[in-house]
Scaffold this motif. Structure first.
Motif, mmCIF file in Angstrom:
data_model
loop_
_atom_site.group_PDB
_atom_site.id
_atom_site.type_symbol
_atom_site.label_atom_id
_atom_site.label_comp_id
_atom_site.label_asym_id
_atom_site.label_seq_id
_atom_site.Cartn_x
_atom_site.Cartn_y
_atom_site.Cartn_z
ATOM 1 N N MET A 275 163.905 84.466 -49.111
ATOM 2 C CA MET A 275 163.874 83.842 -47.794
ATOM 3 C C MET A 275 165.282 83.772 -47.215
ATOM 4 O O MET A 275 166.259 83.674 -47.974
ATOM 5 C CB MET A 275 163.271 82.440 -47.879
ATOM 6 C CG MET A 275 161.795 82.419 -48.197
ATOM 7 S SD MET A 275 161.024 80.789 -47.928
ATOM 8 C CE MET A 275 161.137 80.640 -46.127
ATOM 9 N N ALA B 295 156.865 82.946 -42.245
ATOM 10 C CA ALA B 295 157.984 82.446 -43.048
ATOM 11 C C ALA B 295 157.664 81.070 -43.621
ATOM 12 O O ALA B 295 157.976 80.771 -44.784
ATOM 13 C CB ALA B 295 159.258 82.395 -42.210
ATOM 14 N N GLN C 131 155.320 81.411 -46.461
ATOM 15 C CA GLN C 131 156.037 81.873 -47.652
ATOM 16 C C GLN C 131 156.701 80.702 -48.361
ATOM 17 O O GLN C 131 156.638 80.568 -49.583
ATOM 18 C CB GLN C 131 157.079 82.925 -47.272
ATOM 19 C CG GLN C 131 157.833 83.486 -48.477
ATOM 20 C CD GLN C 131 158.904 84.492 -48.096
ATOM 21 O OE1 GLN C 131 159.215 84.662 -46.903
ATOM 22 N NE2 GLN C 131 159.484 85.159 -49.061
ATOM 23 N N LEU C 132 157.345 79.826 -47.584
ATOM 24 C CA LEU C 132 157.927 78.610 -48.153
ATOM 25 C C LEU C 132 156.876 77.804 -48.904
ATOM 26 O O LEU C 132 157.111 77.354 -50.036
ATOM 27 C CB LEU C 132 158.526 77.756 -47.024
ATOM 28 C CG LEU C 132 158.815 76.290 -47.337
ATOM 29 C CD1 LEU C 132 159.952 76.167 -48.343
ATOM 30 C CD2 LEU C 132 159.127 75.524 -46.050
#
Length: 280
Positions: free
Chosen positions: A97, A138, A141-142
């Motif tokens: 990331m 995103a 994904q975190l």
């Protein structure tokens, strides 16, 4: 907090804006008098360049360390709190990331006396529907990467506050009883859901978009909570169904009202967010 996006920033290109937030109720440090003198721990040539923001909890400057531009954030968070945040950012960076990465001191420490120095992140805010869909990706994904992550020291999740009265910047005892009932009713709809790290404040000022990646900056409100709280995005970019979006939007409004509540009851933003939470 999308509606509370920070507006100020440094004039240095590609410098990551770090939002100024109030301190946690139970996680404040005592050695703030050290101040910016701690920057010497990043080398003899370390220097402040320009102030970005200042507030109750943090003072943020552009700095130069090891011959490159970076961001220095001086605040009153405890060592335990800062250890949690810096370890999270280092982990997310290792997992691919794009986040501000803590820059260690000359002897390897991630922070000193409340001062953290992090890499700057290039890019602009999310603007288009496509940008926001990438932001949603995103954030997801975190959430995938941090399932089972321990809670930030001194913090509470929204569902913890169904029983607890205080946590971080929340003090339900300072709110009118009717407001607390409404907030808890909104959070109760999240009960039983998985928890992970949430960014906590994915507003346009905390996003840096380029052609090939999305970066999330300003992790000062990150903690463990229900992931849908991060996904109340413009144009429903996360693609939540109607019921899921309603639950998340109500819980998010309740969270922001509680976090920002001023005991005097004069905070307009908190009042506006509370007004969005349906009466029970």
């Amino acid at each position: 907090m999308l509606a509370a996006a920070a507006r100020s920033s440094c004039d240095i290109p590609a410098l990551a804006q770090q939002a100024v937030l109030w301190p946690a109720l139970h996680e404040l440090r005592e050695d703030v008098a050290v101040g910016w003198e701690a920057l010497d721990q990043w080398g003899d040539d370390a220097a402040r360049i320009r102030r970005c923001q200042t507030g109750v909890a943090n003072e943020v400057w552009s700095v130069r360390v090891y011959g490159r531009l970076a961001v220095g954030r001086l605040g009153r968070r405890s060592d335990a709190d800062l250890s949690w945040e810096t370890e999270l950012l280092r982990y997310l960076d290792r997992e691919g990331m794009t986040v501000p990465v803590p820059i260690p001191t000359t002897d390897g420490r991630q922070f000193v006396a409340g001062l953290v120095v992090m890499t700057s992140v290039a890019g602009g805010p999310a603007e288009t529907e496509g940008d926001w869909r990438r932001v949603a990706d995103a954030l997801r994904q975190l959430h995938r990467l941090t399932q089972g992550w321990p809670q930030r020291p001194g913090w509470r999740s929204s569902t913890d506050l169904l029983q607890a009265e205080t946590g971080t910047r929340v003090d339900l005892g300072a709110m009118p009883a009717e407001a607390v009932v409404r907030c808890r009713a909104a959070w109760a709809r999240l009960s039983g859901r998985e928890r992970c790290v949430v960014h906590g404040d994915p507003n346009p000022a905390n996003i840096r978009v380029t052609a090939d990646r999305v970066a999330l900056i300003d992790w000062d409100e990150s903690h463990v909570d229900v992931p849908d709280l991060d996904l109340v995005l413009p144009d429903n970019a996360a693609g939540l169904d109607d019921d899921t979006h309603d639950v998340a939007a109500q819980a998010s409004a309740a969270w922001e009202a509680a976090v920002c509540w001023d005991p005097s009851g004069t905070d307009e933003f908190a009042a506006e967010r509370l007004a969005e939470v349906r009466a029970v």
